[in-house]
Structure formats: structure tokens, C-alpha cells
Design an enzyme around this catalytic site. Structure first.
Site, mmCIF file in Angstrom:
data_model
loop_
_atom_site.group_PDB
_atom_site.id
_atom_site.type_symbol
_atom_site.label_atom_id
_atom_site.label_comp_id
_atom_site.label_asym_id
_atom_site.label_seq_id
_atom_site.Cartn_x
_atom_site.Cartn_y
_atom_site.Cartn_z
ATOM 1 N N GLU A 76 37.088 8.279 62.028
ATOM 2 C CA GLU A 76 37.016 7.352 60.909
ATOM 3 C C GLU A 76 38.424 7.307 60.320
ATOM 4 O OE1 GLU A 76 34.071 7.326 57.250
ATOM 5 O OE2 GLU A 76 33.406 8.688 58.826
ATOM 6 N N ARG A 311 31.827 22.830 66.299
ATOM 7 C CA ARG A 311 33.083 22.410 65.708
ATOM 8 C C ARG A 311 34.002 23.620 65.559
ATOM 9 N NH1 ARG A 311 32.668 19.250 61.539
ATOM 10 N NH2 ARG A 311 34.455 19.939 60.356
ATOM 11 N N LYS A 321 38.410 16.625 55.789
ATOM 12 C CA LYS A 321 39.400 15.645 55.347
ATOM 13 C C LYS A 321 39.377 15.501 53.836
ATOM 14 C CE LYS A 321 38.289 12.680 58.717
ATOM 15 N NZ LYS A 321 38.057 11.400 59.362
HETATM 16 P P1 ATP Z 1 35.708 15.328 58.183
HETATM 17 O O1 ATP Z 1 34.364 15.900 57.884
HETATM 18 O O2 ATP Z 1 36.834 16.269 57.970
HETATM 19 O O3 ATP Z 1 35.945 13.998 57.531
HETATM 20 P P2 ATP Z 1 34.831 14.047 60.480
HETATM 21 O O4 ATP Z 1 34.037 14.732 61.506
HETATM 22 O O5 ATP Z 1 34.103 13.175 59.562
HETATM 23 O O6 ATP Z 1 35.718 15.108 59.724
HETATM 24 P P3 ATP Z 1 35.877 11.975 62.071
HETATM 25 O O7 ATP Z 1 37.090 11.170 61.859
HETATM 26 O O8 ATP Z 1 34.569 11.313 61.922
HETATM 27 O O9 ATP Z 1 35.996 13.213 61.094
HETATM 28 O O10 ATP Z 1 35.941 12.788 63.416
HETATM 29 C C1 ATP Z 1 36.345 12.277 64.667
HETATM 30 C C2 ATP Z 1 35.889 13.233 65.719
HETATM 31 O O11 ATP Z 1 36.460 14.527 65.517
HETATM 32 C C3 ATP Z 1 34.389 13.417 65.700
HETATM 33 O O12 ATP Z 1 33.900 13.184 67.010
HETATM 34 C C4 ATP Z 1 34.175 14.833 65.283
HETATM 35 O O13 ATP Z 1 33.102 15.394 65.972
HETATM 36 C C5 ATP Z 1 35.483 15.522 65.656
HETATM 37 N N1 ATP Z 1 35.755 16.631 64.751
HETATM 38 C C6 ATP Z 1 35.947 16.574 63.421
HETATM 39 N N2 ATP Z 1 36.139 17.805 62.909
HETATM 40 C C7 ATP Z 1 36.066 18.678 63.938
HETATM 41 C C8 ATP Z 1 36.172 20.103 64.067
HETATM 42 N N3 ATP Z 1 36.381 20.898 63.013
HETATM 43 N N4 ATP Z 1 36.048 20.642 65.300
HETATM 44 C C9 ATP Z 1 35.831 19.857 66.358
HETATM 45 N N5 ATP Z 1 35.712 18.525 66.319
HETATM 46 C C10 ATP Z 1 35.826 17.928 65.124
HETATM 47 MG MG MG Z 2 32.952 11.527 59.970
#
Ligand code: ATP
Ligand code: MG
Length: 624
Positions: A76, A311, A321
Site C-alpha cells: 500500500e 511476518r 508503518k
Molecule cells: P504495516 O502494517 O506496517 O502498514 P502492511 O503489511 O500493511 O504493513 P503493506 O504495504 O500492505 O504493509 O505490505 C506489503 C507486503 O509486505 C504485504 O504482502 C505484507 O505481507 C508484507 N509485509 C509487511 N510487513 C511485513 C513483515 N513484518 N514481515 C514480512 N512481510 C511483511
Molecule cells: Mg497493509
């Protein structure tokens, strides 16, 4: 078209992180096993690729898919990527690379909030910097989920016509109450029995802006008694009047993530859709939806499959984030790329290399259960990479002047003797060693304060002055080698009125210059690094420590802001050898005996002084 099977290969096999390697030469894991089985069974061999994302008809017109598998990374664009994303990037792009596939970069922009170009550009740069390209080419355009809104709408109308979706006008509270919970089945909405024609008319009114935000939603019609609450008629479209950065004001209804995501995957012909564990409960809906849309000939068969992995949780690090944004906006750090931040731009400014992050992702592997990775694992990967690559240099971090009192007499007044040292003592096999470093030694050099002790502790091998021991015997001042220069013998020191040592005094031992015949005849126990007063260069050195005090800074609802380490940054004025004066930002060095450092950009704060950031110490200081 044959009906697709909704059954899943169970990805529950225990990960075999180190005991088996796949044909790729990489340690195996449950995802590699699944992909290898799919390739062996030809699960996706019949797939066609229409050259771009599209529906069943679009792909049916295409050629057989040249990509053996398709994975995707769907961020995102609402923040900077962090070390957790690096794990996901290395995983998804790495699997595609290793198995003759393609990994798609897809901006998940179905939320109509403003997509910030700052984030979009940073995400693109970061993935390239990590060493990957997307959609099969380095300059391909990334995909955007919002490009699929038309299809998503069409699919929703199909579901309505097939009796698989209905417009619900209950309030949000009613809907929540009627959903039930783990012990209690849900209660049907009074709107659940509407005919497809009624639902279609209502849904079109939603689309045409005839209803208030939040007044009704479109729900999939599945099973209000399902033990999986995600299958109790999940909402798939909501009304929200918001201008979308891509589609403008075309839509006032937007798809829910759980509905949009499987469709995005299917339109892009993704084969293995890899996500984090919290989406495991969504998988039945993912499958339900795709099977229905394939039955309706809207999407190509076979559907993508979702697989979940744990994760990354890294000690002393926050990977949310939202929380990282708070650190930036509250000025707890200097920005998204502050070298203490776990963002990839921050890690980069800290001296991390793509190779180190890839090694890290490989080493931690993928598993199906959550755990914490020790921060020292990440640092170990950087150390391993830099040990081979980082040019050496001398830096004196806490300088005191050393004067060789017999220099003028022995070497000639004002004499500066040229010295050289290898930039890389052990260049990687089969590579040309880089040109050596050049500097000079003269009467005065800078040494580290810690390399002189007026009263040496037992076993101290560096500089100490002559003294009389407990038995009244004279003990000579100690001899050490100035690395790459001469052997010197300590004769004393000068102090100021407060008793602080201002100068260390020594004599140079002639004919002991490193690398000259006979230089080894004078034996010493200690070797110290130094920088010439004549050609040393002032530099700012930023010594970083962990950003948080607790290993799990935000666990259990802890206030992570309260948990900040007040000493995470210490700025020092150091003196470095001349070869470091014009280091380019981003270039890593090993400051011998001190650690690995990376040249930072020189900004107005530091004037023209070069700046170096501590990347990682020479030895593991975190594991203990
Ligand atoms: P946040 O909760 O920090 O906003 P998010 O998962 O919402 O993180 P996205 O931009 O939606 O962030 O994530 C893109 C990809 O990165 C997703 O497929 C997610 O599964 C992966 N991802 C995010 N955080 C992690 C993590 N800590 N370990 C492994 N993969 C991750
Ligand atoms: Mg997300």
C-alpha cells in the site's frame, strides 16, 4: 470450462531450513516445496498470459504463459518500506527468479486516500536497489489495483445476478451484532432474501451516488452460521465519497480489501499469492470468491492460491508503518531515512547493502509460526558482506596527539615518510586487489586516547610510560608498532592544569618501518592505528546504538515512545586518514579496530567535513 477444485495442498509441512536444498541451491522451505510440486505436477502448465492483467477472455486469447510461476509484492503506497517488507520482497522476487517466474509489483491503492508519489517513488527505488525488477523487466510499469475497479464492479454485478451477493441496509452496529461470534452463529439480515433484480437495482443506486456514505453495503451471500466468521456474509463494497488519485470521482463505491485482493491476483494470473499469517482466516473467502468467478467465466482457471508465512519480528525494532510515521512526525528521529530507522532507506544510510539484506532474508527463512529474530542476526549478515568488500582505513575517534621527540634528529627535521597499506587485505578470490592507500608519517600523529595508559592495567599491551615497579626496579616504556609505520617507545606524557593528558611522548625506533628489510627485528606485543597530524582530515562520526531500550518495544500495548533509547546517537569529531577524505556517500569502510562505517552525505550542518555513520561494530555487541 471445468469446475476448479477448491481444495488446497496443505502447506503445513515443517520448514526444513537447513537440512535440504532445492534444485536452486537455496535452503528449502515449505513454499519452495509447494512450488516444486506444482511445477512437477504441471499445475499451472496450461495457463495462458494475455500480455497484461485481464479477465478470462483476455488471457484465453494469449499465448501460453512464458512465466512458470507468478508471485507479487503488493504494498500500500502509504509509507516507506521497512525491513519486514525486505523479507517479503526477497521472498517473492527471489522465488520468481529461482523458478523461471515473474514477480509483479502492484500498488495496492484500492483505498481512495491520496496515493503519495513520494512513497510510490521510494518503493520503486527500494525494490530496484535491493536488486530486483518487476513484471519481467527493469523498466516495466508497476501494476495498480485501482486499474481493476471496472472489473471488480462487473464481478460484483455477476455475483448479485447469480444470487451470491446482496445489498444490506442494516446499520454498522446491527451488522456487527448479527454477525455473532465464535460461540454464536450469526443472524440473517432482513435484507438477505431480496431478489437479484432488487439487489442489482439497489447496487446501481449505490454506484450512482443515490445513497449516503455508510448507509448500505454489498455483502457476499455465503453462510451466516459458518464457524469461520469471515464467511458470514462479508462486506465486499462500501459507499465512500472520496476522490481517488487514479480514478478521480468516477466511483463513490469502493471494494473491500478482502474482495479486491483475490481478484487482483487472479487478473494478474498470480500462481502463488504469499502473504503474512494474519490472512490465514481469509483464505476460505479468497477461494470461495475465485471459484465463483471462474464458474461465471469471468476469471481464468486455475485460480491463484494463497499461502501464509510468519511476518518478520526483529528485536529492538518496530515494523509498523503507522508507528514509524509517528517517530518521524514527532521528530523522534530525523526522517524516514534516519540511520536508526528500520526503513530500507534508513538501513541503506546506515551502510546496509542489498547483499546483506538478501542474505538476512535467506538466513531467517520462512516459517509458519511467529517468532522473534535477534537483531544480531541482521548485523551478522552485514558484517559478513562488508568483511569481504569494505576498504580499510585508519580513523582516530577519540584523538590525542603523540609526539616522537627524537624524530627531527633521527629522520630529519620536518620529514614526512610516505606509507602504504592495502585497501583490502584479502581481496575475494579471482579479483584484482584495489590500489593501496597512501598516507604519511611525521613527528606528530593522532592516536586514540584508549591506546595510552599512564598506569597500565595488567596485561595492557599498548602505550605506557617508563616506571618503577613495587620492587624498585625500572620498567621501560612500552614499545608498539604504529601500523604501517614505525615501532615507537613510549617515554611519557604532558598534562594540562586539570590533569588531562594533552600529549603522549615517544621516541621512534629507526629502521623499523613496516615492509622494509629488518623491520621485524624489534619485537612488539601491540600494534595501534593512527593518523598523521600532517595529512589527517577532520570528520564527523555518528555512533549509533539501538533506537529502543526493550527488545520488544511495542509488545503488549507498551508505549514505544516511552521506550526510546536516549543515547541512540552520539556525534564525535574524529580524524581520518586522507584516503577517506573524499569518500562518496554510500561507500562503506572498515575503520580498523573500530567497526564498519559508511560515508554519509555532507550537509549544511557539518559544513565541508566528511561524515561517517557507524554501520556495525567488528564484533557482535548485541547478542550478549
Ligand atoms: P504495516 O502494517 O506496517 O502498514 P502492511 O503489511 O500493511 O504493513 P503493506 O504495504 O500492505 O504493509 O505490505 C506489503 C507486503 O509486505 C504485504 O504482502 C505484507 O505481507 C508484507 N509485509 C509487511 N510487513 C511485513 C513483515 N513484518 N514481515 C514480512 N512481510 C511483511
Ligand atoms: Mg497493509
Amino acid at each position: 470450462m471445468s469446475t476448479p477444485t477448491p481444495t488446497h495442498p496443505t502447506p503445513d509441512a515443517k520448514p526444513t531450513a537447513t537440512d535440504a536444498t532445492t534444485g536452486t541451491g537455496k535452503p528449502s522451505n515449505f513454499l519452495r516445496q509447494i512450488i516444486e510440486a506444482d511445477l512437477a505436477n504441471g499445475t499451472y502448465a496450461q495457463r495462458k498470459w494475455g500480455g497484461s492483467p485481464g479477465d478470462a477472455a483476455h488471457h484465453a486469447k494469449g499465448q501460453s504463459d512464458p512465466a512458470k510461476i507468478r508471485t507479487r509484492f503488493p504494498p500500500e503506497p502509504n509509507g516507506y518500506l521497512h525491513v519486514g517488507h525486505a523479507k517479503s520482497i526477497c521472498l517473492n522476487f527471489g522465488l520468481a527468479r529461482d523458478y523461471g517466474g515473474v514477480c509483479h509489483l502492484r500498488f495496492d491503492d484500492t483505498n481512495p486516500e491520496k496515493e503519495d508519489v513520494e512513497y510510490v517513488n521510494s518503493i520503486r527505488d527500494t525494490i530496484k536497489w535491493l536488486g530486483f525488477d518487476w513484471n519481467g523487466s527493469a523498466d516495466a510499469e508497476p501494476y495498480h489495483a485501482s486499474d481493476y475497479f471496472d472489473f471488480m464492479y462487473r464481478a460484483a454485478e455477476y455475483l448479485i445476478e447469480a444470487g451470491l451477493a446482496y445489498v444490506d441496509e442494516q446499520s454498522a452496529e446491527q451488522m456487527r451484532a448479527n454477525r455473532g461470534d465464535f460461540g454464536k452463529p450469526g443472524v440473517d439480515s432482513p435484507f438477505r432474501g431480496r431478489t437479484p433484480a432488487e439487489n442489482l437495482a439497489r447496487f446501481r443506486e449505490m454506484r450512482d451516488g443515490k445513497h449516503e456514505d455508510g448507509s448500505m453495503v454489498l455483502r457476499a451471500k455465503i453462510d451466516m452460521a459458518s464457524p469461520n466468521i469471515n464467511l458470514r456474509d462479508p462486506a465486499i463494497y462500501r459507499i465512500r465519497r472520496a476522490t481517488h488519485h487514479n480514478t478521480g470521482d468516477k466511483w463513490c463505491i469502493y471494494p473491500m480489501y478482502t474482495y479486491a485482493h483475490p481478484i487482483e491476483d487472479a487478473l494478474e494470473q498470480i500462481t502463488h499469492s504469499i502473504c503474512t499469517l494474519e490472512f490465514e482466516d481469509q483464505r476460505p473467502f479468497y477461494d470461495w470468491l475465485l471459484v465463483r468467478l471462474i464458474e461465471g467465466n469471468l476469471l481464468a482457471n486455475p485460480p491463484p492460491r494463497q499461502y501464509e508465512f510468519a511476518r518478520l519480528n526483529l528485536t529492538y525494532v518496530i515494523t509498523s508503518k503507522r508507528k514509524l510515521a509517528q517517530l518521524v512526525y514527532d521528530h523522534k528521529v530525523e526522517g524516514w531515512d534516519d540511520p536508526r530507522m528500520p526503513t530500507i532507506v534508513g538501513l541503506r544510510r546506515r551502510g546496509y547493502t542489498p547483499a546483506a539484506l538478501q542474505l538476512f532474508a535467506e538466513r531467517i527463512g520462512v516459517t509458519k509460526s511467529d517468532s522473534w529474530i535477534d537483531y544480531s542476526t541482521l548485523e551478522g549478515c552485514l558484517r559478513e558482506d562488508l568483511e569481504l568488500k569494505a576498504h580499510r582505513g585508519f580513523a582516530v575517534l577519540n584523538p590525542v596527539k603523540l609526539i616522537m621527540t627524537n624524530w627531527d634528529e633521527v629522520m630529519g627535521a620536518g620529514h614526512l615518510e610516505p606509507c602504504t597499506q592495502p585497501a583490502l587485505p584479502n581481496p575475494p578470490q579471482g579479483t584484482e586487489p584495489p590500489p593501496p592507500r597512501h598516507f604519511t608519517i611525521g613527528k606528530e600523529v593522532w592516536i586514540d586516547r584508549e591506546d595510552f595508559e599512564e598506569v597500565p592495567p595488567k596485561g595492557y599491551k599498548r602505550l605506557f610510560p617508563p616506571s618503577i615497579d613495587g620492587n624498585g626496579n625500572a620498567v621501560a616504556g612500552n614499545k608498539v608498532r604504529l601500523k604501517g609505520g614505525y615501532v615507537i617507545e613510549c617515554t611519557g606524557c604532558n598534562k594540562d592544569a586539570a590533569g588531562t593528558i594533552t600529549e603522549v611522548l615517544a621516541t621512534v625506533v629507526p629502521d623499523t618501518k613496516s615492509g622494509t628489510p629488518g623491520s621485524e627485528t624489534v619485537k612488539v606485543k601491540g600494534v595501534i592505528t593512527w593518523v598523521g597530524v600532517a595529512d589527517g582530515v577532520n570528520a564527523e562520526v555518528r555512533m549509533y546504538d539501538r533506537l529502543f531500550l526493550d527488545a520488544q518495544p511495542d509488545a503488549g500495548g507498551k508505549d514505544f515512545i516511552e521506550n526510546l533509547n536516549p543515547n541512540s546517537l552520539k556525534v564525535m569529531t574524529a580524524i581520518v586518514e586522507p584516503s577517506l577524505a573524499n569518500a562518496e556517500a554510500g561507500q562503506q569502510f572498515q575503520f580498523e579496530r573500530h567497526g564498519y562505517f559508511v560515508a554519509d552525505r555532507v550537509d549544511h550542518v557539518t559544513g565541508s567535513k566528511p561524515v561517517f555513520n557507524l554501520a556495525v561494530g567488528l564484533k557482535d555487541g548485541w547478542g550478549k
